[in-house]
Design a protein around this motif. Structure first.
Motif, PDB file in Angstrom:
ATOM      1  N   GLY A   2       0.680  -1.280   0.092  1.00 55.04           N
ATOM      2  CA  GLY A   2       0.011  -0.143   0.054  1.00 55.04           C
ATOM      3  C   GLY A   2       0.796   1.185   0.056  1.00 55.04           C
ATOM      4  O   GLY A   2       0.219   2.295  -0.415  1.00 55.04           O
ATOM      5  N   ASN A  22      -1.491   1.982  -6.967  1.00 54.33           N
ATOM      6  CA  ASN A  22      -2.879   2.076  -7.197  1.00 54.33           C
ATOM      7  C   ASN A  22      -2.913   2.620  -8.868  1.00 54.33           C
ATOM      8  O   ASN A  22      -4.102   3.009  -9.179  1.00 54.33           O
ATOM      9  CB  ASN A  22      -3.470   3.221  -6.313  1.00 54.33           C
ATOM     10  CG  ASN A  22      -2.787   4.589  -6.368  1.00 54.33           C
ATOM     11  OD1 ASN A  22      -1.757   4.718  -6.670  1.00 54.33           O
ATOM     12  ND2 ASN A  22      -3.477   5.651  -5.532  1.00 54.33           N
ATOM     13  N   THR A  28      -4.555  -2.797  -6.529  1.00 53.21           N
ATOM     14  CA  THR A  28      -5.471  -2.332  -5.543  1.00 53.21           C
ATOM     15  C   THR A  28      -6.325  -3.305  -5.268  1.00 53.21           C
ATOM     16  O   THR A  28      -6.692  -3.605  -3.910  1.00 53.21           O
ATOM     17  CB  THR A  28      -6.263  -1.195  -6.483  1.00 53.21           C
ATOM     18  OG1 THR A  28      -5.662  -0.189  -6.971  1.00 53.21           O
ATOM     19  CG2 THR A  28      -7.560  -0.567  -5.379  1.00 53.21           C
ATOM     20  N   PHE A  29      -6.823  -4.108  -6.065  1.00 54.40           N
ATOM     21  CA  PHE A  29      -7.377  -5.544  -5.664  1.00 54.40           C
ATOM     22  C   PHE A  29      -6.477  -6.440  -4.605  1.00 54.40           C
ATOM     23  O   PHE A  29      -7.140  -6.913  -3.706  1.00 54.40           O
ATOM     24  CB  PHE A  29      -7.989  -6.448  -6.928  1.00 54.40           C
ATOM     25  CG  PHE A  29      -8.453  -7.625  -6.636  1.00 54.40           C
ATOM     26  CD1 PHE A  29      -9.663  -7.876  -5.846  1.00 54.40           C
ATOM     27  CD2 PHE A  29      -7.812  -8.882  -6.905  1.00 54.40           C
ATOM     28  CE1 PHE A  29     -10.319  -9.194  -5.513  1.00 54.40           C
ATOM     29  CE2 PHE A  29      -8.374 -10.243  -6.510  1.00 54.40           C
ATOM     30  CZ  PHE A  29      -9.401 -10.292  -5.936  1.00 54.40           C
ATOM     31  N   VAL A  31      -4.330  -5.416  -2.717  1.00 55.01           N
ATOM     32  CA  VAL A  31      -4.215  -4.586  -1.332  1.00 55.01           C
ATOM     33  C   VAL A  31      -5.489  -4.606  -0.512  1.00 55.01           C
ATOM     34  O   VAL A  31      -5.613  -4.968   0.401  1.00 55.01           O
ATOM     35  CB  VAL A  31      -3.823  -3.120  -1.503  1.00 55.01           C
ATOM     36  CG1 VAL A  31      -4.091  -2.294  -0.351  1.00 55.01           C
ATOM     37  CG2 VAL A  31      -2.497  -3.097  -1.866  1.00 55.01           C
ATOM     38  N   ILE A  32      -6.790  -4.479  -1.390  1.00 57.79           N
ATOM     39  CA  ILE A  32      -8.012  -4.623  -0.685  1.00 57.79           C
ATOM     40  C   ILE A  32      -8.183  -6.143  -0.105  1.00 57.79           C
ATOM     41  O   ILE A  32      -8.647  -6.208   0.853  1.00 57.79           O
ATOM     42  CB  ILE A  32      -9.153  -4.365  -1.730  1.00 57.79           C
ATOM     43  CG1 ILE A  32      -8.930  -2.730  -1.925  1.00 57.79           C
ATOM     44  CG2 ILE A  32     -10.600  -4.629  -0.974  1.00 57.79           C
ATOM     45  CD1 ILE A  32      -9.840  -2.178  -2.972  1.00 57.79           C
ATOM     46  N   SER A  35      -6.281  -6.842   3.002  1.00 62.01           N
ATOM     47  CA  SER A  35      -6.909  -6.168   3.933  1.00 62.01           C
ATOM     48  C   SER A  35      -7.929  -6.857   4.567  1.00 62.01           C
ATOM     49  O   SER A  35      -8.256  -6.776   5.729  1.00 62.01           O
ATOM     50  CB  SER A  35      -7.255  -4.735   3.630  1.00 62.01           C
ATOM     51  OG  SER A  35      -5.941  -3.985   3.299  1.00 62.01           O
ATOM     52  N   ILE A  36      -8.947  -7.216   3.737  1.00 60.75           N
ATOM     53  CA  ILE A  36     -10.323  -7.968   3.939  1.00 60.75           C
ATOM     54  C   ILE A  36      -9.808  -9.366   4.630  1.00 60.75           C
ATOM     55  O   ILE A  36     -10.350  -9.690   5.856  1.00 60.75           O
ATOM     56  CB  ILE A  36     -11.074  -8.274   3.084  1.00 60.75           C
ATOM     57  CG1 ILE A  36     -11.841  -7.171   2.409  1.00 60.75           C
ATOM     58  CG2 ILE A  36     -12.224  -9.501   3.346  1.00 60.75           C
ATOM     59  CD1 ILE A  36     -12.564  -7.271   1.076  1.00 60.75           C
ATOM     60  N   GLY A  79      -6.412 -12.700  -5.167  1.00 65.59           N
ATOM     61  CA  GLY A  79      -5.382 -11.611  -5.042  1.00 65.59           C
ATOM     62  C   GLY A  79      -3.982 -11.574  -5.280  1.00 65.59           C
ATOM     63  O   GLY A  79      -3.524 -10.758  -6.078  1.00 65.59           O
TER      64      GLY A  79
END
Length: 141
Positions: A2, A22, A28-29, A31-32, A35-36, A79
């Motif tokens: 990130g 990003n 970005t996917f 990182v998301i 994070s999830i 991811g």
């Protein structure tokens, strides 16, 4: 991942090339998704500790945890796999698609995204081991 970015000056300081995570939706996917999965692990940790302390706890909630762990494994793998494809292109490029390897110019950027990818695939292995040990523990009872 990130915080990964690198700026290269081009002729003058006013014209610069910049690479950030990003800039590519795949990163970005990545990182998301990470994070999830990390958030899920933080939330499921108290439930797992409860199951360790009270070994006679309901089997149904253990099965639900294994199901959610499997879903998180799939998300983490998706991811990491998507990011791995882009990292490969960043390192090797693709001459037939006119995609050039950017890692020759953006060394620091590529090193950091590669390290993030290695860590994520390490998490995939740990998740697989977690799911297998959980399934074995449930089957013994």
């Amino acid at each position: 991942m990130g915080t990964t970015n690198e700026t290269l000056p081009f002729f003058t300081q006013f014209i610069q090339f910049k690479a950030q995570y990003n800039d590519l939706p795949t990163f970005t996917f990545f990182v998301i998704a990470n994070s999830i999965v990390c958030g899920y692990l933080v939330l499921s940790l108290p439930v797992s500790v409860f199951h360790i302390i009270r070994s006679t706890a309901a089997v149904n909630s253990r099965i639900v945890l294994v199901i959610f762990d499997t879903v998180m494994l799939a998300l983490l793998t998706a991811g990491a796999s998507a990011a791995a494809a882009i990292v490969y292109l960043a390192h090797k490029g693709n001459a037939s698609a006119n995609w050039f390897a950017i890692c020759q110019q953006f060394n620091s950027f590529c090193e950091r995204i590669s390290a993030s990818l290695i860590g994520s695939f390490g998490g995939v292995v740990v998740f697989m081991l977690l799911i297998m040990t959980s399934a074995v523990a449930i089957s013994r009872r």
